[in-house]
Design a protein around this motif. Sequence first.
Motif, mmCIF file in Angstrom:
data_model
loop_
_atom_site.group_PDB
_atom_site.id
_atom_site.type_symbol
_atom_site.label_atom_id
_atom_site.label_comp_id
_atom_site.label_asym_id
_atom_site.label_seq_id
_atom_site.Cartn_x
_atom_site.Cartn_y
_atom_site.Cartn_z
ATOM 1 N N GLY A 14 40.931 67.970 55.585
ATOM 2 C CA GLY A 14 40.107 68.270 56.752
ATOM 3 C C GLY A 14 39.994 69.755 56.997
ATOM 4 N N ASP A 15 39.484 70.104 58.169
ATOM 5 C CA ASP A 15 39.053 71.456 58.482
ATOM 6 C C ASP A 15 40.221 72.452 58.610
ATOM 7 O OD1 ASP A 15 37.316 73.464 59.123
ATOM 8 O OD2 ASP A 15 36.908 72.774 61.157
ATOM 9 N N PHE A 16 41.170 72.157 59.484
ATOM 10 C CA PHE A 16 42.285 73.100 59.732
ATOM 11 C C PHE A 16 43.344 72.973 58.639
ATOM 12 C CE2 PHE A 16 40.295 73.165 63.807
ATOM 13 C CZ PHE A 16 40.666 74.361 64.424
ATOM 14 N N TYR A 17 43.935 74.098 58.290
ATOM 15 C CA TYR A 17 45.026 74.073 57.308
ATOM 16 C C TYR A 17 45.945 75.281 57.527
ATOM 17 C CZ TYR A 17 42.384 77.732 54.891
ATOM 18 O OH TYR A 17 41.725 78.893 54.600
ATOM 19 N N VAL A 18 47.126 75.207 56.963
ATOM 20 C CA VAL A 18 48.080 76.323 56.923
ATOM 21 C C VAL A 18 48.220 76.719 55.461
ATOM 22 C CG1 VAL A 18 50.460 77.059 57.387
ATOM 23 C CG2 VAL A 18 49.316 75.452 58.942
ATOM 24 N N ASP A 19 48.300 78.024 55.203
ATOM 25 C CA ASP A 19 48.452 78.439 53.807
ATOM 26 C C ASP A 19 49.895 78.878 53.500
ATOM 27 O OD1 ASP A 19 48.808 81.142 54.392
ATOM 28 O OD2 ASP A 19 46.847 81.769 53.664
ATOM 29 N N GLU A 20 50.103 79.283 52.252
ATOM 30 C CA GLU A 20 51.461 79.555 51.760
ATOM 31 C C GLU A 20 52.149 80.729 52.458
ATOM 32 O OE1 GLU A 20 50.600 80.441 47.730
ATOM 33 O OE2 GLU A 20 50.424 78.350 47.100
ATOM 34 N N SER A 21 51.404 81.527 53.217
ATOM 35 C CA SER A 21 52.013 82.718 53.832
ATOM 36 C C SER A 21 52.797 82.392 55.113
ATOM 37 C CB SER A 21 50.932 83.755 54.159
ATOM 38 O OG SER A 21 50.015 83.231 55.099
ATOM 39 N N GLN A 47 47.612 66.336 61.597
ATOM 40 C CA GLN A 47 46.567 65.558 62.257
ATOM 41 C C GLN A 47 45.459 66.542 62.657
ATOM 42 O OE1 GLN A 47 47.240 62.110 65.305
ATOM 43 N NE2 GLN A 47 47.550 64.030 66.378
ATOM 44 N N GLN A 48 44.257 66.332 62.181
ATOM 45 C CA GLN A 48 43.165 67.246 62.540
ATOM 46 C C GLN A 48 42.814 67.061 64.018
ATOM 47 O OE1 GLN A 48 41.848 69.612 60.736
ATOM 48 N NE2 GLN A 48 42.823 69.111 58.765
ATOM 49 N N PRO A 49 42.531 68.171 64.731
ATOM 50 C CA PRO A 49 42.190 68.044 66.155
ATOM 51 C C PRO A 49 40.904 67.236 66.325
ATOM 52 C CG PRO A 49 41.817 70.296 65.364
ATOM 53 C CD PRO A 49 42.514 69.576 64.267
ATOM 54 N N ALA A 50 40.975 66.170 67.144
ATOM 55 C CA ALA A 50 39.846 65.245 67.257
ATOM 56 C C ALA A 50 39.081 65.386 68.565
ATOM 57 C CB ALA A 50 40.351 63.810 67.096
ATOM 58 N N THR A 51 39.576 66.219 69.477
ATOM 59 C CA THR A 51 38.880 66.408 70.758
ATOM 60 C C THR A 51 38.673 67.912 70.965
ATOM 61 O OG1 THR A 51 40.913 66.652 72.029
ATOM 62 C CG2 THR A 51 40.079 64.385 71.731
ATOM 63 N N PRO A 52 37.702 68.295 71.818
ATOM 64 C CA PRO A 52 37.488 69.719 72.083
ATOM 65 C C PRO A 52 38.750 70.404 72.600
ATOM 66 C CG PRO A 52 35.662 68.438 72.953
ATOM 67 C CD PRO A 52 36.699 67.453 72.499
ATOM 68 N N ASP A 53 39.495 69.693 73.417
ATOM 69 C CA ASP A 53 40.725 70.245 73.963
ATOM 70 C C ASP A 53 41.746 70.560 72.861
ATOM 71 O OD1 ASP A 53 41.476 70.897 76.538
ATOM 72 O OD2 ASP A 53 43.128 69.431 76.416
ATOM 73 N N ARG A 54 41.921 69.615 71.976
ATOM 74 C CA ARG A 54 42.876 69.810 70.873
ATOM 75 C C ARG A 54 42.386 70.876 69.893
ATOM 76 N NH1 ARG A 54 45.842 64.105 69.362
ATOM 77 N NH2 ARG A 54 46.763 63.826 71.417
ATOM 78 N N THR A 74 35.472 75.306 57.909
ATOM 79 C CA THR A 74 34.181 75.645 58.517
ATOM 80 C C THR A 74 34.372 76.802 59.493
ATOM 81 O OG1 THR A 74 34.480 74.096 60.342
ATOM 82 C CG2 THR A 74 33.402 73.259 58.348
ATOM 83 N N LYS A 75 33.259 77.427 59.857
ATOM 84 C CA LYS A 75 33.323 78.583 60.746
ATOM 85 C C LYS A 75 33.435 78.122 62.204
ATOM 86 C CE LYS A 75 30.684 82.914 61.075
ATOM 87 N NZ LYS A 75 31.750 83.777 61.355
ATOM 88 N N HIS A 76 34.307 78.777 62.955
ATOM 89 C CA HIS A 76 34.488 78.448 64.376
ATOM 90 C C HIS A 76 34.339 79.709 65.208
ATOM 91 C CE1 HIS A 76 36.247 74.318 64.118
ATOM 92 N NE2 HIS A 76 36.457 74.725 62.872
#
Length: 260
Positions: A14-21, A47-54, A74-76
Amino acid sequence: MAQLARRLPQNVSGDFYVDESCIDCDACRQIAPETFRDHGGQSSVYQQPATPDRELRALMALVACPTASIGTVTKHDVSPAVRAFPSLIADHVYFCGFTAESSFGASSYLIERSASEGGNVLVDCPRFTSPLVRRIAEAGGISGIFLSHRDDIADHSKYAAEFHAPRIMHENDGAERLGIERVVTGEAPFEIDRDLLVIPTPGHTRGHMVLLYKNKFLFTGDHLAWDPDTHELVAFRDACWHSWPEQTRSMEHLLDYRFE
Ligand code: SF4
């Protein structure tokens, strides 16, 4: 900036991720626990954030991360997340976000007080970054900076210079070498202002101190922490740099005080 090519395999797709750093500082897990978890030595998205709040909380974690280890495919627009700091905790106490790698992602706080109460106090220091500095200026600036111990000072000298705010720190943590304006000696608790009590708590470091505000908020630095899993106060023996017996004795002294 996080790099997709270095995305940790422990992230869910999914969209959000953490990288090795990731340096495993815990900031993202505290800000957005419904998105980030500790998978053992580092953080990842479970768990990918599923609501605007999250999603806002996940983006707040992204801008607060000390090593820019959180990314999105994606761009935010992160401006609402940037504007969310300082973020209200309760009463007039705010979490500053924008953690610094030099402080290993340590949390810092702003106590908002009117000029007649003595003005705002910064508790430990965040990264010196324009949006946060601007927000603090809009909130009335800073009249003093409390530094709990040597590990959590981040960009203290820049904040002190920007707001002409005197810093307070214990001599046993190198206050004089750092050019601190108000150097604390000894172990006797004392008030720096109404409702603000400084309590030296040697142990984690030789010059560690905590700050008690209104007998409600205890700013504990690295002396003591709340464990959200076990719902109890804990301390970290494997991250005690000076003396565990002294830290234990300092803990006993806190029995004399009330805080939430
Ligand atoms: S805030 Fe950044 S460095 Fe800290 S645990 Fe999360 S991803 Fe890792």
